[in-house]
Design an enzyme around this catalytic site. Structure first.
Site, mmCIF file in Angstrom:
data_model
loop_
_atom_site.group_PDB
_atom_site.id
_atom_site.type_symbol
_atom_site.label_atom_id
_atom_site.label_comp_id
_atom_site.label_asym_id
_atom_site.label_seq_id
_atom_site.Cartn_x
_atom_site.Cartn_y
_atom_site.Cartn_z
ATOM 1 C CE1 TYR A 145 7.456 35.153 6.894
ATOM 2 C CE2 TYR A 145 9.113 33.505 6.344
ATOM 3 C CZ TYR A 145 8.529 34.359 7.260
ATOM 4 O OH TYR A 145 9.015 34.392 8.548
ATOM 5 C CG ASP A 231 7.949 26.838 4.309
ATOM 6 O OD1 ASP A 231 7.098 26.291 5.027
ATOM 7 O OD2 ASP A 231 8.597 27.841 4.678
ATOM 8 C CB ILE A 233 5.026 26.402 7.537
ATOM 9 C CG1 ILE A 233 4.866 26.819 8.992
ATOM 10 C CG2 ILE A 233 4.687 27.573 6.641
ATOM 11 C CD1 ILE A 233 5.832 27.914 9.438
ATOM 12 C CE LYS A 274 3.539 30.942 10.446
ATOM 13 N NZ LYS A 274 3.584 32.314 10.894
HETATM 14 C C1 LIG Z 1 6.165 30.373 4.644
HETATM 15 C C2 LIG Z 1 6.776 30.526 6.003
HETATM 16 N N1 LIG Z 1 7.914 29.862 6.295
HETATM 17 C C3 LIG Z 1 8.491 29.990 7.482
HETATM 18 C C4 LIG Z 1 7.963 30.808 8.465
HETATM 19 C C5 LIG Z 1 8.665 30.894 9.804
HETATM 20 O O1 LIG Z 1 8.012 30.053 10.704
HETATM 21 P P1 LIG Z 1 8.602 29.572 12.123
HETATM 22 O O2 LIG Z 1 7.865 30.338 13.172
HETATM 23 O O3 LIG Z 1 8.279 28.116 12.200
HETATM 24 O O4 LIG Z 1 10.046 29.834 12.124
HETATM 25 C C6 LIG Z 1 6.786 31.518 8.213
HETATM 26 C C7 LIG Z 1 6.224 32.403 9.234
HETATM 27 O O5 LIG Z 1 5.379 33.223 9.003
HETATM 28 C C8 LIG Z 1 6.175 31.364 6.953
HETATM 29 O O6 LIG Z 1 5.051 32.002 6.659
#
Ligand SMILES: Cc1ncc(COP(=O)(O)O)c(C=O)c1O
Length: 472
Positions: A145, A231, A233, A274
């Protein structure tokens, strides 16, 4: 004397990456079906807009919650004054239950080990501050990312050393790639403090296999000063098998509670940006069994708290288990349908994707459309796609991919109609490209393109080193 600090004026924030430049181009000329039908379609933004109706209908059925009322009575003053950085206990309890639900309740989480943060962005940076010194390094599998260059490095001074993964094995993490990255860091005199992975992966849209998870856990078991950050998410977006396995499940199966040495070094990052599609609400967390990390991160969370009215609203929503269960299933069903639409739309243009089972994007193989097997050619193709085709997608180089010609394409931040239009635009572009080649306009290009389809590109480790050093 300088007027501003070095940090304020340095350009290591990563804003000039093509990932963010594409967003800027989109902002200048955004597509709108009525007002700007020839504008740029945003396919570089991992937003989930597919299930807003479900959230909105829950809100309509629960008007007290958004009206700051409990049992019909206003709690406005209570919420306005609340300022404990430990967060609302009702919200943390609802969050841990939601996280367990996503993991099929095969793991449970203790709210006392959770630190609330303003999204995963803040969670990842806070963990860097807790685990590493300026100049220490974290190993990250590529492609990764693009925001991590900002989140992990910019303010903390931590370095990222890539674990180079390749299309040969669908970008899976291997022991040799891991060892090579570790060696690379040592050659650069960097003290490696850990590994950070995204599971499911952004940008691949795939979940980590049990084999990869075990490899990562074994690796940090063997290096006593290293941490593993997962992570997760995108954990609630897994829409196809194989299902999602959290690193916490692996630890549960392999280690007893007494194995503190390993439990203390594994940390999970999560957010509602997400899975619930709420990046604007800024709700994330760190989950760690390490009491010292939890205590330090809680103090640091003062710099990025989640507002009390947001915590109140979402605790009521997440406590409604009937709703969350239904939401997760329906949202995954919608994501599955969207991903299928994108994959088949691209196939009509002769473009393939890495097989994926999660996330809000596909990892798309356009190597055969490059003029040469270089990152310059990838940039040339990307510019044509942004400026001529008017689609903002993210080039693999912005995700530090080692092979030119891969792109991340998002599918959940637009209507089906817009996705169809995007596929139509791409199809005409690819047809135009091949007809100009067939007419002999570009014989060299044509013959190269043919040979490229069979050739899997691999950078030598010297090239990797050179590129990474240039980026540092
Ligand atoms: C792998 C990953 N980590 C963190 C984030 C950041 O997310 P947040 O909106 O919760 O700060 C993203 C956003 O695209 C992501 O894809």
């Amino acid at each position: 004397m300088r007027l501003l600090s070095t940090k304020a004026t340095c350009n290591s924030h990563g804003q000039d990456s093509s990932y963010f430049l594409g967003w800027q181009e989109y902002e200048k000329n955004p597509y709108d079906e009525i007002l700007n039908p020839k504008g740029i379609i945003q396919m570089g933004l991992a937003e989930n807009q597919l299930s807003f109706d479900l959230l909105e209908s829950w809100l309509a059925k629960n008007p007290d919650v958004s009206g700051f009322k409990r049992d019909g009575k206003s709690i406005f003053r209570e919420l306005a004054l609340f300022q404990d950085y430990h967060g609302l206990s009702s919200f943390k309890e609802a969050m841990v239950d939601f996280m367990a639900e996503i993991r099929g309740n095969r793991v449970t989480f203790d709210p006392d080990h959770m630190v609330l943060t303003a999204g995963s962005t803040s969670a990842n940076e806070t963990l860097m501050f807790c685990l590493a010194e300026k100049g220490d390094a974290f190993l990250l599998p590529t492609p990764y990312y693009p925001g991590f260059d900002r989140d992990l490095k910019w303010r903390t001074g931590v370095e990222i050393v890539p674990i180079h993964c390749s299309s040969d094995n669908n970008f899976q993490i291997t022991e040799s790639a891991l060892e090579q990255a570790y060696e690379e860091a040592q050659n650069l005199n960097l003290n490696v403090k850990g590994i950070l992975v995204t599971n499911p992966s952004n940008p691949l849209g795939t979940t980590l296999s049990l084999e990869e998870l075990n490899l990562l856990v074994d690796f940090i078991s063997g290096h006593k000063n290293m941490h593993l950050i997962s992570d997760e998410i995108y954990s609630g977006t897994v829409f196809n098998s194989p299902g999602f396995v959290s690193v916490m499940e692996v630890l549960n199966n392999r280690f007893s509670d007494a194995d503190e040495a390993i439990w203390d070094r594994v940390h999970v990052v999560y957010s509602l940006s997400k899975d619930l599609g709420l990046p604007g609400f800024r709700v994330g967390c760190i989950y760690s069994e390490n009491d010292t990390v939890v205590a330090a991160a809680t103090k640091m969370s003062s710099f990025g708290l989640v507002s009390s009215q947001t915590q109140y609203l979402l605790s009521a929503m997440l406590e409604d288990k009937k709703f969350t269960r239904k939401y997760l299933v329906e949202n995954q069903k919608r994501l599955r349908r969207r991903q299928k639409m994108l994959v088949s739309g691209l196939e009509k243009s002769g473009i393939k994707c890495l097989e994926s089972n999660a996330g809000l994007f596909c990892w798309v193989d356009m190597r055969h459309l490059l003029k040469s097997n270089t990152f310059e050619a990838e940039m040339d193709l990307w510019k044509r796609i942004v400026y001529d085709v008017k689609l903002n997608i993210s080039p693999g180089s912005s995700c530090h991919c080692s092979e030119p010609g891969w792109f991340r394409v998002c599918f959940a931040n637009m209507s089906e109609q817009t996705l169809k239009l995007a596929m139509k635009r791409l199809k005409s572009f690819v047809a135009e490209l091949s007809s100009s080649s067939d007419n002999g306009d570009n014989k060299a290009h044509q013959s190269k393109r043919k040979s490229l389809t069979k050739w899997v590109f691999r950078l030598s480790s010297r090239d990797h080193r050179q590129r990474d050093q240039e980026e540092r």
